[in-house]
Design a protein around this motif. Structure first.
Motif, PDB file in Angstrom:
ATOM      1  N   TYR C  25      -0.773  41.590   9.102  1.00 17.10           N
ATOM      2  CA  TYR C  25      -0.161  41.073   7.869  1.00 17.10           C
ATOM      3  C   TYR C  25      -1.223  40.343   7.050  1.00 17.10           C
ATOM      4  N   HIS C  26      -1.272  40.644   5.756  1.00 14.96           N
ATOM      5  CA  HIS C  26      -2.427  40.255   4.947  1.00 14.96           C
ATOM      6  C   HIS C  26      -2.684  38.751   4.887  1.00 14.96           C
ATOM      7  N   ALA C  27      -1.636  37.931   5.029  1.00 12.43           N
ATOM      8  CA  ALA C  27      -1.858  36.485   4.931  1.00 12.43           C
ATOM      9  C   ALA C  27      -2.633  35.938   6.124  1.00 12.43           C
ATOM     10  N   ASN C  28      -2.603  36.651   7.244  1.00 13.29           N
ATOM     11  CA  ASN C  28      -3.238  36.120   8.448  1.00 13.29           C
ATOM     12  C   ASN C  28      -4.755  36.014   8.346  1.00 13.29           C
ATOM     13  N   TYR C  29      -5.363  36.848   7.498  1.00 12.26           N
ATOM     14  CA  TYR C  29      -6.814  36.780   7.376  1.00 12.26           C
ATOM     15  C   TYR C  29      -7.269  35.418   6.841  1.00 12.26           C
ATOM     16  N   LEU C  30      -6.392  34.786   6.077  1.00 10.18           N
ATOM     17  CA  LEU C  30      -6.734  33.459   5.549  1.00 10.18           C
ATOM     18  C   LEU C  30      -6.793  32.442   6.691  1.00 10.18           C
ATOM     19  N   ASN C  31      -5.947  32.636   7.698  1.00  8.68           N
ATOM     20  CA  ASN C  31      -6.058  31.820   8.914  1.00  8.68           C
ATOM     21  C   ASN C  31      -7.392  32.078   9.615  1.00  8.68           C
ATOM     22  N   TRP C  32      -7.758  33.337   9.695  1.00  4.83           N
ATOM     23  CA  TRP C  32      -8.999  33.687  10.400  1.00  4.83           C
ATOM     24  C   TRP C  32     -10.207  33.063   9.704  1.00  4.83           C
ATOM     25  N   PHE C  33     -10.172  33.029   8.382  1.00  2.85           N
ATOM     26  CA  PHE C  33     -11.250  32.346   7.654  1.00  2.85           C
ATOM     27  C   PHE C  33     -11.350  30.897   8.141  1.00  2.85           C
ATOM     28  N   GLY C  36     -13.084  30.620  11.318  1.00  2.00           N
ATOM     29  CA  GLY C  36     -14.512  30.837  11.149  1.00  2.00           C
ATOM     30  C   GLY C  36     -15.228  29.589  10.681  1.00  2.00           C
ATOM     31  N   ARG C  37     -14.691  28.920   9.663  1.00  5.54           N
ATOM     32  CA  ARG C  37     -15.405  27.742   9.158  1.00  5.54           C
ATOM     33  C   ARG C  37     -15.305  26.574  10.135  1.00  5.54           C
ATOM     34  N   VAL C  77     -12.031  41.587  16.666  1.00 11.84           N
ATOM     35  CA  VAL C  77     -12.562  41.398  15.321  1.00 11.84           C
ATOM     36  C   VAL C  77     -13.559  40.244  15.334  1.00 11.84           C
ATOM     37  N   GLU C  78     -14.485  40.303  14.382  1.00 10.96           N
ATOM     38  CA  GLU C  78     -15.534  39.282  14.287  1.00 10.96           C
ATOM     39  C   GLU C  78     -15.494  38.684  12.893  1.00 10.96           C
ATOM     40  N   VAL C  79     -15.456  37.362  12.824  1.00  6.74           N
ATOM     41  CA  VAL C  79     -15.521  36.671  11.535  1.00  6.74           C
ATOM     42  C   VAL C  79     -16.911  36.087  11.399  1.00  6.74           C
ATOM     43  N   ARG C  80     -17.599  36.461  10.324  1.00  7.04           N
ATOM     44  CA  ARG C  80     -18.921  35.902  10.013  1.00  7.04           C
ATOM     45  C   ARG C  80     -18.751  34.918   8.867  1.00  7.04           C
ATOM     46  N   THR C  81     -19.245  33.716   9.040  1.00  9.00           N
ATOM     47  CA  THR C  81     -19.023  32.653   8.062  1.00  9.00           C
ATOM     48  C   THR C  81     -20.345  32.017   7.684  1.00  9.00           C
ATOM     49  N   TRP C  82     -20.525  31.752   6.396  1.00  2.30           N
ATOM     50  CA  TRP C  82     -21.683  30.976   5.978  1.00  2.30           C
ATOM     51  C   TRP C  82     -21.317  30.128   4.762  1.00  2.30           C
ATOM     52  N   ILE C  83     -22.164  29.143   4.489  1.00  2.00           N
ATOM     53  CA  ILE C  83     -21.936  28.282   3.328  1.00  2.00           C
ATOM     54  C   ILE C  83     -22.660  28.906   2.149  1.00  2.00           C
ATOM     55  N   ASP C  84     -21.899  29.276   1.140  1.00  5.37           N
ATOM     56  CA  ASP C  84     -22.429  30.041   0.022  1.00  5.37           C
ATOM     57  C   ASP C  84     -22.838  29.143  -1.141  1.00  5.37           C
ATOM     58  N   ALA C  94     -18.224  31.525   2.609  1.00  6.32           N
ATOM     59  CA  ALA C  94     -18.026  32.965   2.428  1.00  6.32           C
ATOM     60  C   ALA C  94     -17.807  33.594   3.801  1.00  6.32           C
ATOM     61  N   TYR C  95     -17.072  34.703   3.800  1.00  6.44           N
ATOM     62  CA  TYR C  95     -16.640  35.317   5.060  1.00  6.44           C
ATOM     63  C   TYR C  95     -16.726  36.828   4.995  1.00  6.44           C
ATOM     64  N   GLU C  96     -17.043  37.409   6.131  1.00 11.92           N
ATOM     65  CA  GLU C  96     -16.865  38.843   6.329  1.00 11.92           C
ATOM     66  C   GLU C  96     -16.166  39.041   7.658  1.00 11.92           C
ATOM     67  N   ILE C  97     -15.147  39.876   7.656  1.00 11.62           N
ATOM     68  CA  ILE C  97     -14.466  40.197   8.906  1.00 11.62           C
ATOM     69  C   ILE C  97     -14.794  41.637   9.259  1.00 11.62           C
TER      70      ILE C  97
END
Lengths: 156, 156, 156, 156
Positions: C25-33, C36-37, C77-84, C94-97
């Motif tokens: 469900y599309h809203a869950n990716y916001l949780n994953w972000f 990551g942070r 799945v892998e969440v990549r996080t950095w400070i942009d 910023a994030y890439e899943i």
């Protein structure tokens, strides 16, 4: 049976509440129970927000659910809530979730709660917030107690 | 007691799992139970995805939870899962959620499941997917059954 | 590109995160972000719980997500996080899943945050919690800034 | 401005939607957007369930949110939804979330969608489901297009 013995809310199942089985994910019904008791408390004369603002919390100590039929996306569902047990230190809400369109009973359950202060220490509700105590007791008398009596009659 | 009698997962409490009481919202523990049994099934030799792909579902028919202590944001929590009852048509998972840091038992519970086909009609697991049946039975023998026996000894 | 320029977490997709479309469900990716942070901040030397305990919050002011491919149940799945972007009063993660199994990029996005006190009033991080400010700045130097430079080179 | 240019829903914030910051957890607003567009589609003459049953899905390709003020537990909130962009292959919904009690604008945002078949392959809506295409186009004409024109006038 007097249909005013429980409090009801109705709403539609949301997309995000389904899972890939094509039905409502089972944990969501526990949220729906919360919505049911929130409105019961409101109709008893308080909002739960007001209750918390006056320093009383009702954390859940036990919960049980029986899943009979699955709810599906966009179904209108009805949660019926009543107070099944009540004392100065704890209460038990009981729930039935129905699909009014076809009269199907979907889920039944109970949640038990204690009255606590904001640090989650037990309090006596009749001392801490007597106005709420009286209202919930009246709600219990009109609702849960009556339903229990009716159940006993059914079995007699 | 043999510590291999249950399967364990560990993870951290997420921010979105808390509510304004400052602790984990009570419905989320039911999700954690699901994570626990998913890993038990995987360690038994199947992923639940594979199980579904072979046409067997395990919908929940009953769930119960007892809340002893609240988990808090960023706590490392451990879910211990075992099979408490097992037959050809149904099984019961039992759970304990602990906070290893201070050894606190937070939540206990059970979920009951039936084996069904994708249309949610009951099936016998030993006929539908005998390989999974054997593995879960072995898991039950090593886990749930042993824990039950230990409990009976404790009470003797 | 130096693979240490972002922070990564890996986990499996849970059943309750899917919807009846058979994907997450599309809203869950916001949780994953958020997950990551949280780990990025922890690897920078603080837990976000400690940050909050010292009176600094990072509420989200903006979020954006681009959905490229759907994640499915039980995927790793892998969440990549950095400070942009980074300053004394705000930062952008910023994030890439990704799905490592087949190297698919699933979702990209950003969340913007301001530094506030517990009443959600803006504060300057370098004054309120200089130790955290220095660590996040170092994290920005090693991660986001480097990635940005690499992007500019790519385009040159 | 003509207040019928958007579609509105109202509901109360649930306890489980808050987090320990004492406000609504930021990912939940993305759910609320979904509820808003679901009712817009229904008022346009279709339920989204019917749309899916006819073999058309509207997966989200992009989402953005701007958080202005936090919603709190038990607040009555209003989601205003309109179609901001529309073509035969995609559409963009725009949203504003308000707290009517004090007229506060809480959150704004957009979600972009493509029309697909159940295997998530793009389709042209005017060919796949012309009746829905016409209704959404009419909805766009009365809503989004008018709001856009009004915005341009405001800036003139």
């Amino acid at each position: 049976m007097d249909t005013t013995s429980w409090r009801t809310i109705q709403f539609r199942v949301r997309y995000g509440e389904t899972d890939q089985m094509g039905v409502v994910y089972h944990a969501n019904y526990l949220n729906w129970f919360e919505w049911g008791r929130t409105e019961l408390i409101r109709e008893a004369g308080f909002s739960y927000r007001q209750v918390e603002e006056r320093g009383v919390l009702l954390p859940v100590t036990d919960a049980s659910l029986t899943y009979k039929r699955p709810a599906r996306y966009d179904d209108v569902v009805e949660v019926r809530t009543w107070i099944d047990q009540f004392s100065t230190v704890r209460l038990v809400f009981a729930y039935e979730i129905h699909r009014p369109e076809d009269g199907t009973l979907l889920v039944t359950g109970q949640t038990s709660h204690v009255f606590t202060d904001p640090n989650l220490r037990p309090v006596r509700l009749d001392r801490q917030l007597p106005e709420l105590y009286e209202r919930l007791r009246a709600e219990y008398e009109r609702g849960g107690k009556r339903l229990r009596a009716a159940h006993l009659e059914d079995r007699a």
